[in-house]
Design an enzyme around this catalytic site. Structure first.
Site, PDB file in Angstrom:
ATOM      1  N   VAL A   1       0.841  -1.199   0.000  1.00 19.90           N
ATOM      2  CA  VAL A   1       0.000   0.000   0.000  1.00 19.90           C
ATOM      3  C   VAL A   1       0.876   1.248   0.000  1.00 19.90           C
ATOM      4  CG1 VAL A   1      -1.655   1.338   1.374  1.00 19.90           C
ATOM      5  CG2 VAL A   1      -1.986  -1.118   1.085  1.00 19.90           C
ATOM      6  N   ASP A   2       1.920   1.248   0.818  1.00 19.95           N
ATOM      7  CA  ASP A   2       2.816   2.398   0.935  1.00 19.95           C
ATOM      8  C   ASP A   2       3.417   2.765  -0.418  1.00 19.95           C
ATOM      9  OD1 ASP A   2       4.229   4.414   2.272  1.00 19.95           O
ATOM     10  OD2 ASP A   2       5.790   3.059   2.977  1.00 19.95           O
TER      11      ASP A   2
ATOM     12  N   TYR B   1       3.509  -7.387   6.661  1.00 19.96           N
ATOM     13  CA  TYR B   1       3.811  -7.336   8.096  1.00 19.96           C
ATOM     14  C   TYR B   1       3.254  -8.538   8.851  1.00 19.96           C
ATOM     15  CZ  TYR B   1       5.943  -2.662   8.146  1.00 19.96           C
ATOM     16  OH  TYR B   1       6.791  -1.593   7.981  1.00 19.96           O
TER      17      TYR B   1
ATOM     18  N   SER C   1      -1.225  -3.763   8.358  1.00 17.43           N
ATOM     19  CA  SER C   1      -0.358  -4.855   8.823  1.00 17.43           C
ATOM     20  C   SER C   1      -0.737  -6.240   8.303  1.00 17.43           C
ATOM     21  CB  SER C   1      -0.260  -4.889  10.356  1.00 17.43           C
ATOM     22  OG  SER C   1       0.411  -3.747  10.838  1.00 17.43           O
TER      23      SER C   1
END
Length: 165
Positions: free
Chosen positions: A32-33, A121, A117
């Site tokens: 997403v980042d 993550y 997350s």
């Protein structure tokens, strides 16, 4: 607050603010980042450097311009990296609560959230969805519309089952 499930690309959402699942450095990354930084263009990174010279701590939130995105703002949150031993669920729920607080601060009434997350993550998807929905439902806010944007069909179906929309 009305919570809906959306299947698609968070960078295409026409809302006041999109939430970015950022890393602590606040300089772009993967998932997403990376998508938000690519679609938003250099203005997002420039604003991150200016506003967050030392990055952000896990669970915290802050905002920048959205650059070329259809949204006005990006609200950056740093989710816990379960793969690196960050297993405190409060760090995950604080991402959503702090994002809503930032939305209230900047006057955003419609916000698009990713599943923080739940990707690289390593947070279990079902619990990530539950944490998002519980926190969004239980946090006082001026945000009227929140959508949880799921990239794939399986994630979208799981979000839709929980939010009922």
């Amino acid at each position: 607050m009305r919570i809906t499930a959306v299947q698609g690309d968070i960078t295409a959402q026409e809302v006041d603010a999109v939430v970015n699942a950022a890393n602590r450095a606040m300089r772009g990354g993967g998932g997403v980042d990376g998508a938000i930084h690519r679609a938003g263009g250099p203005a997002v990174l420039e604003d991150c450097r200016r506003r967050f010279p030392n990055g952000l701590a896990t669970g915290e939130a802050g905002w920048t311009t959205a650059g070329d995105l259809p949204a006005r703002w990006v609200i950056h949150v740093v989710g816990p990296n379960r793969n690196r031993g960050e297993t405190d669920r409060n760090l995950l729920t604080s991402c959503y609560a702090n994002a809503l607080a930032v939305a209230d601060e900047i006057g955003a009434t419609s916000v698009a959230f990713p599943l923080v997350s739940a990707g690289s993550y390593g947070w279990p998807r079902e619990d990530a969805i539950l944490a998002a929905v519980e926190t969004l439902r239980g946090t006082p806010t001026q945000v009227g519309d929140a959508c949880i944007v799921a990239f794939g069909a399986d994630a979208y179906d799981a979000v839709r089952r929980l939010v009922g929309a």
